[in-house]
Scaffold this active site. Structure first.
Site, PDB file in Angstrom:
ATOM      1  N   LYS A 127       0.828  -1.205   0.000  1.00  0.00           N
ATOM      2  CA  LYS A 127       0.000   0.000   0.000  1.00  0.00           C
ATOM      3  C   LYS A 127       0.865   1.259   0.000  1.00  0.00           C
ATOM      4  O   LYS A 127       0.634   2.181  -0.791  1.00  0.00           O
ATOM      5  CB  LYS A 127      -0.946   0.020   1.204  1.00  0.00           C
ATOM      6  CG  LYS A 127      -1.923   1.193   1.194  1.00  0.00           C
ATOM      7  CD  LYS A 127      -2.814   1.190   2.418  1.00  0.00           C
ATOM      8  CE  LYS A 127      -2.096   1.772   3.606  1.00  0.00           C
ATOM      9  NZ  LYS A 127      -2.990   2.002   4.760  1.00  0.00           N
ATOM     10  N   ASP A 179      -6.852   1.110   1.164  1.00  0.00           N
ATOM     11  CA  ASP A 179      -6.923   1.199   2.625  1.00  0.00           C
ATOM     12  C   ASP A 179      -8.330   0.802   3.066  1.00  0.00           C
ATOM     13  O   ASP A 179      -9.131   0.312   2.272  1.00  0.00           O
ATOM     14  CB  ASP A 179      -6.545   2.603   3.104  1.00  0.00           C
ATOM     15  CG  ASP A 179      -7.564   3.663   2.699  1.00  0.00           C
ATOM     16  OD1 ASP A 179      -8.508   3.346   1.933  1.00  0.00           O
ATOM     17  OD2 ASP A 179      -7.434   4.811   3.155  1.00  0.00           O
TER      18      ASP A 179
END
Length: 214
Positions: free
Chosen positions: A124, A142
């Site tokens: 991420k 997320d």
């Protein structure tokens, strides 16, 4: 989990997002690519606002890997002690700074594999940096994007990797660059976890979410 929406509905949604916010920006403050890496690494399980509050003074004295090493672990810890998990994060920032100095000449590499090899940098974080700094159409999933993707049917998936693939597969190419920013901001301010603000939602009439609020 909503069913996958069709192409035309998804395109209509992103046309509205684009009209409302043509150039969405990430909310983490940074002054260069190195401070962006550090800010994103610090933001895990913390709010962007909380990270920004801590890094405003930090980045004035340590905006390169070498300056961070010169600041030292104790100095860094003092700056970020208001952030969750700050002790482990401080160790990771020092380790990644050392690697950048030793192996990359103090420069941040622009490949996902190289970024993910740094301590405290996962997929991420790497995707955020590649997208925000180098303009690559990478998707950083997320909790906000995971929720929005599954509620709306834009990019449903059982885990973050599945949602990331769904974004890449289902969102029109001309919206890929800013897709994750639009979805994050939508999840943060409108499609919230407990009380989604469906009454003010740009895409309410296109969204199949059954538990819409008034």
């Amino acid at each position: 989990m909503a069913k996958q929406l069709d192409y035309h509905t998804i395109r209509a949604m992103f046309e509205r997002f684009h009209a409302a916010e043509p150039e969405p920006k990430g909310e983490l403050e940074h002054v260069n690519v190195y401070t962006l890496v550090v800010a994103v690494a610090l933001s895990a399980q913390a709010t962007d606002a909380g990270v920004n509050k801590a890094t405003r003074t930090l980045f004035k004295v340590a905006d390169t890997p070498q300056k961070m090493l010169d600041l030292g672990l104790e100095g860094l810890t003092e700056h970020i002690k208001t952030i969750g998990l700050f002790r482990q994060k401080a160790k990771n920032v020092m380790k990644l700074s050392q690697i950048l100095v030793d192996e990359y000449g103090g420069e941040v590499p622009n490949s996902r594999a190289a970024l993910q090899s740094l301590p405290g940098v996962g997929r991420k974080t790497a995707n955020v940096v590649l997208n925000m700094w180098w303009g690559m159409p990478t998707q950083a999933v997320d909790t906000h994007i995971f929720r929005v993707g599954n509620r709306t049917g834009i990019c449903p998936g059982k885990d973050v990797n599945a949602v990331e693939r769904a974004i890449e597969d289902n969102i029109p190419a001309d919206f890929q660059h800013h897709a994750h920013h639009w979805l994050i901001l939508h999840g943060r301010y409108t499609c919230k976890a407990r009380k989604p603000a469906c009454g003010t939602c740009l895409i309410r009439d296109l969204c199949p979410f059954e538990d819409k609020t008034l």
